[in-house]
Every structure is written in structure tokens, then in C-alpha cells.
Scaffold this motif. Structure first.
Motif, PDB file in Angstrom:
ATOM      1  N   PHE A  21     -44.334   9.589  73.698  1.00 58.20           N
ATOM      2  CA  PHE A  21     -43.008   8.984  73.649  1.00 58.20           C
ATOM      3  C   PHE A  21     -42.483   8.704  75.049  1.00 58.20           C
ATOM      4  O   PHE A  21     -42.881   9.340  76.015  1.00 58.20           O
ATOM      5  CB  PHE A  21     -42.010   9.915  72.936  1.00 58.20           C
ATOM      6  CG  PHE A  21     -42.377  10.199  71.508  1.00 58.20           C
ATOM      7  CD1 PHE A  21     -42.075   9.290  70.510  1.00 58.20           C
ATOM      8  CD2 PHE A  21     -43.032  11.374  71.179  1.00 58.20           C
ATOM      9  CE1 PHE A  21     -42.426   9.544  69.190  1.00 58.20           C
ATOM     10  CE2 PHE A  21     -43.382  11.641  69.865  1.00 58.20           C
ATOM     11  CZ  PHE A  21     -43.076  10.724  68.870  1.00 58.20           C
ATOM     12  N   VAL A  22     -41.553   7.762  75.118  1.00 55.99           N
ATOM     13  CA  VAL A  22     -40.798   7.476  76.333  1.00 55.99           C
ATOM     14  C   VAL A  22     -39.339   7.643  75.955  1.00 55.99           C
ATOM     15  O   VAL A  22     -38.897   7.155  74.914  1.00 55.99           O
ATOM     16  CB  VAL A  22     -41.058   6.046  76.841  1.00 55.99           C
ATOM     17  CG1 VAL A  22     -40.161   5.715  78.022  1.00 55.99           C
ATOM     18  CG2 VAL A  22     -42.526   5.871  77.212  1.00 55.99           C
ATOM     19  N   SER A  23     -38.596   8.353  76.782  1.00 55.90           N
ATOM     20  CA  SER A  23     -37.197   8.617  76.489  1.00 55.90           C
ATOM     21  C   SER A  23     -36.343   8.217  77.680  1.00 55.90           C
ATOM     22  O   SER A  23     -36.487   8.765  78.768  1.00 55.90           O
ATOM     23  CB  SER A  23     -37.014  10.104  76.182  1.00 55.90           C
ATOM     24  OG  SER A  23     -35.680  10.389  75.875  1.00 55.90           O
ATOM     25  N   LEU A  24     -35.467   7.227  77.480  1.00 55.96           N
ATOM     26  CA  LEU A  24     -34.488   6.879  78.498  1.00 55.96           C
ATOM     27  C   LEU A  24     -33.305   7.806  78.296  1.00 55.96           C
ATOM     28  O   LEU A  24     -32.764   7.893  77.196  1.00 55.96           O
ATOM     29  CB  LEU A  24     -34.065   5.418  78.357  1.00 55.96           C
ATOM     30  CG  LEU A  24     -35.022   4.394  78.976  1.00 55.96           C
ATOM     31  CD1 LEU A  24     -36.300   4.293  78.197  1.00 55.96           C
ATOM     32  CD2 LEU A  24     -34.362   3.055  79.109  1.00 55.96           C
ATOM     33  N   VAL A  25     -32.918   8.532  79.355  1.00 55.11           N
ATOM     34  CA  VAL A  25     -31.919   9.598  79.245  1.00 55.11           C
ATOM     35  C   VAL A  25     -30.775   9.348  80.221  1.00 55.11           C
ATOM     36  O   VAL A  25     -31.001   9.126  81.403  1.00 55.11           O
ATOM     37  CB  VAL A  25     -32.549  10.973  79.575  1.00 55.11           C
ATOM     38  CG1 VAL A  25     -31.538  12.082  79.396  1.00 55.11           C
ATOM     39  CG2 VAL A  25     -33.781  11.225  78.743  1.00 55.11           C
ATOM     40  N   GLY A  26     -29.555   9.402  79.705  1.00 63.20           N
ATOM     41  CA  GLY A  26     -28.374   9.276  80.541  1.00 63.20           C
ATOM     42  C   GLY A  26     -27.422  10.421  80.274  1.00 63.20           C
ATOM     43  O   GLY A  26     -27.473  11.062  79.219  1.00 63.20           O
TER      44      GLY A  26
END
Length: 158
Positions: free
Chosen positions: A30-35
Motif C-alpha cells: 500500500f501507499v498512504s498519503l498522510v497529513g
């Protein structure tokens, strides 16, 4: 397990390098963009690697959109106006978080724990205004660099 990847430095954030790295490491599923919002709440969009590779150029350039319901942006956005995009920060290291409790064929590496590429991202409200903790930190750093004053240290040898 010895050839696992744990970090992807900024110089490898171009699509060609990323595709090669992700294909060489099938344990990264998985790839997770996190803010993070201004009080530290995190929001992320978790994307299967296969889909990320297909749309990588768009996701790296324009990020991904989320409804913003899990972030707090007082005086900026409310639940009726919470269109928030996660824009990848290409200037920092990206890292892989391995879930040691989950193994299996989902990552095409039976017996290997599944990894998620975590990409620190900036929150952008309504495609116009960068918001969140990364922006506050960046602005504070810029302000400090502009306004720093020399400090005179006097030492008393007694």
C-alpha cells in the motif's frame, strides 16, 4: 527480510525510481498519503500499490482528495466545506511502515509482513489554501530564518 526497504529519500521520488522500487519490493502493498491538521489529527488515504503505480504521475503532482471529516481546521473549514487534498511532500524522506501482525499473499510475498509506503503530505483546503501542521512548521521556520537576531553571549569566567 534482509533486503527490505525502510526509507525512500527525496532524490528517488520521481516516477521512474518509485516504480522500480515498488516493483522490487512486493512486500510493500500500500501507499498512504498522510497529513496532519493543526492540532495533530492525522488523515490518510491508503491506496493499493497497483493503483498507485497506474496513476502515480497524477497523485504525485496533484495529490488525492479526501472529505476532510477527520481533520480539524477551525476558522478555515467546517464539515460542509471540508474538501481537503493531500499533496505529497517531495522534499522529505518517505518511509515504509511494516505491519508485523499481517502476513500473506496480499503483498505477493507469502510469509512476509505487509508494508505501507507512508508519504508525508500537505493538507490543501479547496485547492487553494495550504493548511495543517506542516504549513505551520514551514512558516515558522521561514519566519525564524528571516527574523533571527544575533545573540551575544557574555561569559563570566568567575
Amino acid at each position: 527480510m534482509a533486503d527490505r526497504i525502510y526509507c525512500i529519500p527525496p532524490e528517488k521520488h520521481d516516477t521512474e525510481n518509485l516504480k522500480a522500487i515498488l516493483r522490487q519490493h512486493p512486500e510493500v502493498a500500500f501507499v498512504s498519503l498522510v497529513g496532519a491538521d493543526i492540532i495533530g489529527n492525522h488523515t490518510d488515504e491508503k491506496i493499493p500499490v497497483r493503483l498507485f503505480i497506474e496513476d502515480m504521475d497524477d497523485m504525485l503532482a496533484g495529490g488525492v482528495q479526501t472529505d476532510g471529516s477527520s481533520v480539524q481546521l477551525p476558522l478555515i473549514a467546517d464539515i460542509s466545506d471540508a474538501k481537503v487534498s493531500l499533496i505529497p511532500d517531495k522534499t522529505v524522506n518517505w518511509y515504509i511502515d511494516y505491519n508485523v501482525d499481517v502476513f500473506g499473499a496480499a503483498c505477493e510475498s507469502p510469509g512476509e509482513s505487509i508494508g505501507t509506503l507512508r508519504i508525508p503530505s500537505e493538507l490543501v483546503h479547496n485547492d487553494t489554501r495550504a493548511v495543517g501542521s506542516r504549513v505551520i512548521l514551514r512558516n515558522a521556520e521561514e519566519s525564524f530564518k528571516k527574523e533571527k537576531t544575533p545573540v551575544l553571549i557574555i561569559c563570566d569566567e568567575n
